[in-house]
Design a protein around this motif. Structure first.
Motif, PDB file in Angstrom:
ATOM      1  N   CYS A  11      99.015  11.158 118.198  1.00  0.00           N
ATOM      2  CA  CYS A  11      98.163  12.053 117.414  1.00  0.00           C
ATOM      3  C   CYS A  11      98.605  12.047 115.954  1.00  0.00           C
ATOM      4  N   THR A  12      97.633  11.978 115.053  1.00  0.00           N
ATOM      5  CA  THR A  12      97.945  11.975 113.624  1.00  0.00           C
ATOM      6  C   THR A  12      97.519  13.296 112.976  1.00  0.00           C
ATOM      7  N   MET A  13      97.135  14.249 113.797  1.00  0.00           N
ATOM      8  CA  MET A  13      96.501  15.485 113.334  1.00  0.00           C
ATOM      9  C   MET A  13      95.260  15.121 112.502  1.00  0.00           C
ATOM     10  N   CYS A  14      94.677  13.976 112.828  1.00  0.00           N
ATOM     11  CA  CYS A  14      93.546  13.438 112.060  1.00  0.00           C
ATOM     12  C   CYS A  14      93.876  13.443 110.572  1.00  0.00           C
ATOM     13  N   TYR A  15      94.973  12.786 110.255  1.00  0.00           N
ATOM     14  CA  TYR A  15      95.424  12.823 108.862  1.00  0.00           C
ATOM     15  C   TYR A  15      94.352  12.304 107.911  1.00  0.00           C
ATOM     16  N   ASP A  16      93.565  11.344 108.388  1.00  0.00           N
ATOM     17  CA  ASP A  16      92.502  10.822 107.529  1.00  0.00           C
ATOM     18  C   ASP A  16      91.460  11.887 107.229  1.00  0.00           C
ATOM     19  N   ARG A  17      91.285  12.843 108.119  1.00  0.00           N
ATOM     20  CA  ARG A  17      90.325  13.924 107.881  1.00  0.00           C
ATOM     21  C   ARG A  17      90.945  15.044 107.054  1.00  0.00           C
ATOM     22  N   ILE A  18      92.113  15.512 107.505  1.00  0.00           N
ATOM     23  CA  ILE A  18      92.665  16.711 106.844  1.00  0.00           C
ATOM     24  C   ILE A  18      93.098  16.417 105.404  1.00  0.00           C
ATOM     25  N   ALA A  19      93.502  15.175 105.147  1.00  0.00           N
ATOM     26  CA  ALA A  19      93.882  14.836 103.783  1.00  0.00           C
ATOM     27  C   ALA A  19      92.662  14.866 102.864  1.00  0.00           C
ATOM     28  N   ASN A  20      91.475  14.834 103.478  1.00  0.00           N
ATOM     29  CA  ASN A  20      90.252  14.890 102.682  1.00  0.00           C
ATOM     30  C   ASN A  20      89.528  16.224 102.833  1.00  0.00           C
ATOM     31  N   GLY A  21      90.287  17.223 103.254  1.00  0.00           N
ATOM     32  CA  GLY A  21      89.722  18.569 103.269  1.00  0.00           C
ATOM     33  C   GLY A  21      88.935  18.940 104.505  1.00  0.00           C
ATOM     34  N   ASP A  22      88.905  18.064 105.503  1.00  0.00           N
ATOM     35  CA  ASP A  22      88.169  18.401 106.723  1.00  0.00           C
ATOM     36  C   ASP A  22      89.147  18.915 107.790  1.00  0.00           C
ATOM     37  N   GLN A  23      88.589  19.341 108.925  1.00  0.00           N
ATOM     38  CA  GLN A  23      89.430  19.775 110.035  1.00  0.00           C
ATOM     39  C   GLN A  23      89.687  18.591 110.959  1.00  0.00           C
ATOM     40  N   PRO A  24      90.750  18.680 111.772  1.00  0.00           N
ATOM     41  CA  PRO A  24      90.923  17.646 112.803  1.00  0.00           C
ATOM     42  C   PRO A  24      89.721  17.640 113.741  1.00  0.00           C
ATOM     43  N   ALA A  25      89.445  16.484 114.335  1.00  0.00           N
ATOM     44  CA  ALA A  25      88.259  16.341 115.194  1.00  0.00           C
ATOM     45  C   ALA A  25      88.297  17.318 116.365  1.00  0.00           C
ATOM     46  N   CYS A  26      89.488  17.506 116.960  1.00  0.00           N
ATOM     47  CA  CYS A  26      89.581  18.386 118.126  1.00  0.00           C
ATOM     48  C   CYS A  26      89.205  19.812 117.761  1.00  0.00           C
ATOM     49  N   VAL A  27      89.692  20.264 116.596  1.00  0.00           N
ATOM     50  CA  VAL A  27      89.431  21.639 116.167  1.00  0.00           C
ATOM     51  C   VAL A  27      87.941  21.814 115.907  1.00  0.00           C
ATOM     52  N   LYS A  28      87.368  20.825 115.263  1.00  0.00           N
ATOM     53  CA  LYS A  28      85.947  20.891 114.930  1.00  0.00           C
ATOM     54  C   LYS A  28      85.102  20.993 116.190  1.00  0.00           C
ATOM     55  N   ALA A  29      85.547  20.311 117.246  1.00  0.00           N
ATOM     56  CA  ALA A  29      84.715  20.233 118.450  1.00  0.00           C
ATOM     57  C   ALA A  29      84.856  21.458 119.345  1.00  0.00           C
ATOM     58  N   CYS A  30      85.904  22.217 119.183  1.00  0.00           N
ATOM     59  CA  CYS A  30      86.176  23.315 120.121  1.00  0.00           C
ATOM     60  C   CYS A  30      85.082  24.379 120.035  1.00  0.00           C
ATOM     61  N   PRO A  31      84.408  24.651 121.167  1.00  0.00           N
ATOM     62  CA  PRO A  31      83.281  25.596 121.130  1.00  0.00           C
ATOM     63  C   PRO A  31      83.700  27.060 121.250  1.00  0.00           C
ATOM     64  N   THR A  32      84.972  27.337 121.508  1.00  0.00           N
ATOM     65  CA  THR A  32      85.344  28.733 121.779  1.00  0.00           C
ATOM     66  C   THR A  32      86.363  29.279 120.798  1.00  0.00           C
TER      67      THR A  32
END
Ligand code: SF4
Ligand code: SF4
Lengths: 258, 256
Positions: free
Chosen positions: A137-158
């Motif tokens: 796991c990279t904590m989605c470094y490519d996402r978070i370094a660009n101001g987004d959330q990790p994919a898992c967090v984004k997908a969580c419905p609850t």
């Protein structure tokens, strides 16, 4: 302690419904292959993390001593430890902390020695046979370094997963535990505050960590190594001197000098 | 991307046959040198240095082949300074002890130099145990005895190797003494780790690794002890087999 401004993820087991949206999102964003697995009679699938499964939910069901049934879900993935055993054990610097406390492996310098695989108490890093390097796991470094959330967090419905700064999430976790304890979960706690210098992924649990298959006594790799060196030093001294003594003494006896 | 797919009983991810073989080679050669420095004449020290050198070099080759990216092995040395990594320390111990052994072999050296090289060799032998102790695997880290076990086994196997080349009464006592310590350490280690690593201990006693464990106990330890008086050569060979089996089952049991 992680830096207050470090990146962090909060997993709240009391809100998780075990839907695996995070697990699927992880596969999709990181382009990880599906695996052939067999039904082992549980909900967890794949049964453990691998080089192409960086996040997998685990499921625990059964009866409590008082007869109450339980069915608990917990996230299984890299905890992004502050004193990370994988980082400490890496001989090339490939496994390292990046800006924001995230632990990732540099695939162009990793030599595939698998020291980190043996070192991780969460079994979160694995060897990619095709590429000859390890993956995790990279904590989605490519996402978070660009101001987004990790994919898992984004997908969580609850809202069982939250992404943010360490300080905020730590406060949130502790607040949440207070609420849970007031609601009749006396064993609710935050996991990851003390473990390995504090982990950048924090868990809110409604029960004891061992109930979720989380290791209770994790130790820094440096401490284990120090213990090993100490033991080796004592062993070498004791056995070396013992041998010398026995061999010389026996020799002396033979020579009649006593 | 080059990966060499040697058969590895643990799967490619595990540390398997090659690592165990390396532990055995470095341990045996190293043990022979350590013993000769402590107890033998100049001539024998230089001969033992040759064996240790062979063990260290062959072992290092195996280690490199075991990597997922063997061609990047230079990263171990040029990648930076990582003293918290036992693997990194071990690489330097191997390199320095290899150079030291060459030096001892090449020309008559003073006792001081030989002791210095012996210290490096001892570090090589010890680090193979510390490498396992520093992991998160209970069978390896729960007891502090792995370094004891590996050092004792190295002395036994190294002594056996020297016996094979030139038997000696003092060596015999030493091998027997160390074998007894080794046996004690195996027993204590299993008892110690059983509560936290039941699966591993059972795999050794009655499971898939039983052949290696009992092979060690009977063939590599018990019989040589019994034979020590009459068939020195045979006992030495069996002791060497045992030393390999020991490394093998310790390495594999930690990953059950
Ligand atoms: S959980 Fe494992 S892989 Fe992740 S940082 Fe900690 S030791 Fe490394
Ligand atoms: S496998 Fe790669 S990342 Fe892991 S310890 Fe070895 S060099 Fe470092």
């Amino acid at each position: 302690m992680p830096n207050p401004n470090d990146f962090a993820i909060l997993f709240d087991a009391s809100r998780c419904i075990g839907c695996k949206a995070c697990q699927v999102a992880c596969k999709q964003w990181n382009d990880l292959e599906a695996e052939h697995t067999r039904n082992a009679g549980g909900y967890a699938n794949p049964p453990k993390l691998t080089a192409s499964t960086w996040l997998a939910m685990r499921y625990y069901e059964g009866l409590r001593p008082d007869g109450e049934p339980y069915f608990d879900f917990v996230r299984g993935a890299c905890m992004h430890c502050t004193h990370a055993p994988c980082v400490a054990s890496c001989p090339t610097g490939a496994m390292a902390h990046r800006e924001g406390g995230v632990v990732t492996v540099d695939q162009s310098t990793c030599i595939g020695c698998r020291s980190c695989v043996r070192a991780c108490p969460y079994d979160a890093v694995h060897f990619d046979e095709e590429r000859g390097v390890v993956q995790k796991c990279t904590m989605c470094y490519d996402r978070i370094a660009n101001g987004d959330q990790p994919a898992c967090v984004k997908a969580c419905p609850t809202d069982a997963l939250t992404f943010g700064r360490y300080q905020e999430l730590q406060a949130l976790a502790q607040e949440r535990v207070r609420v849970l304890q007031a609601r009749g979960y006396p064993r609710a706690s935050v996991y990851g505050l003390k473990e390995l210098g504090g982990t950048h992924v924090l868990y809110v649990l409604t029960d004891h960590p061992s109930q979720y298959g989380l290791p209770a006594a994790v130790r820094e790799a440096e401490k284990r190594a120090m213990g090993g060196w100490l033991s080796a030093g004592i062993a070498a001294a004791v056995m070396g001197m013992g041998l010398k003594f026995i061999v010389d003494r026996r020799e002396a006896f033979k020579g009649g000098r006593g | 991307m080059i990966t060499l797919n040697f058969p590895n009983p643990m799967g490619e991810e595990g540390w398997g046959l090659w690592v165990a073989l390396y532990f055995f080679l470095a341990g045996t050669g190293g043990g022979a040198y350590l013993i000769s420095v402590l107890y033998c004449s100049q001539e024998r020290v230089r001969r033992a240095a040759l064996w240790a050198f062979v063990g260290v070099v062959l072992g290092s080759v195996l280690l490199i082949l075991d990597l997922g990216q063997p061609l990047r092995f230079a990263n171990l040395i040029l990648g930076g300074v990582y003293p918290s990594s036992v693997m990194w320390l071990g690489t330097w111990f191997l390199l320095l002890s290899g150079a030291g052994l060459l030096w001892v072999m090449a020309r008559p050296t003073s006792r001081g130099v030989q002791y210095l090289v012996a210290f490096l060799v001892a570090l090589v032998v010890a680090y193979t145990a510390v490498l396992l102790t520093a992991t998160a695997r209970p069978f390896w880290n729960a007891s502090p005895l792995l370094p004891w076990l590996f050092l004792a086994s190295s002395a036994t196997a190294g002594g056996a190797l020297l016996q094979l080349l030139a038997p000696h009464e003092r060596l015999k006592r030493l091998v027997v003494g160390m074998a007894l310590v080794e046996g004690l350490m195996v027993a204590l280690h299993l008892l110690w780790t059983y509560p936290v690593a039941q699966g591993a201990v059972l795999a050794l006693l009655v499971g898939p690794l039983a052949w290696a464990f009992w092979g060690f106990v009977v063939l590599g330890w018990g019989i040589p002890l019994a034979l020590e008086r009459r068939h020195v050569g045979l006992a030495a060979v069996l002791t060497l087999v045992g030393a390999f089996l020991l490394r093998y089952f310790v390495v594999l049991a930690g990953q059950v």
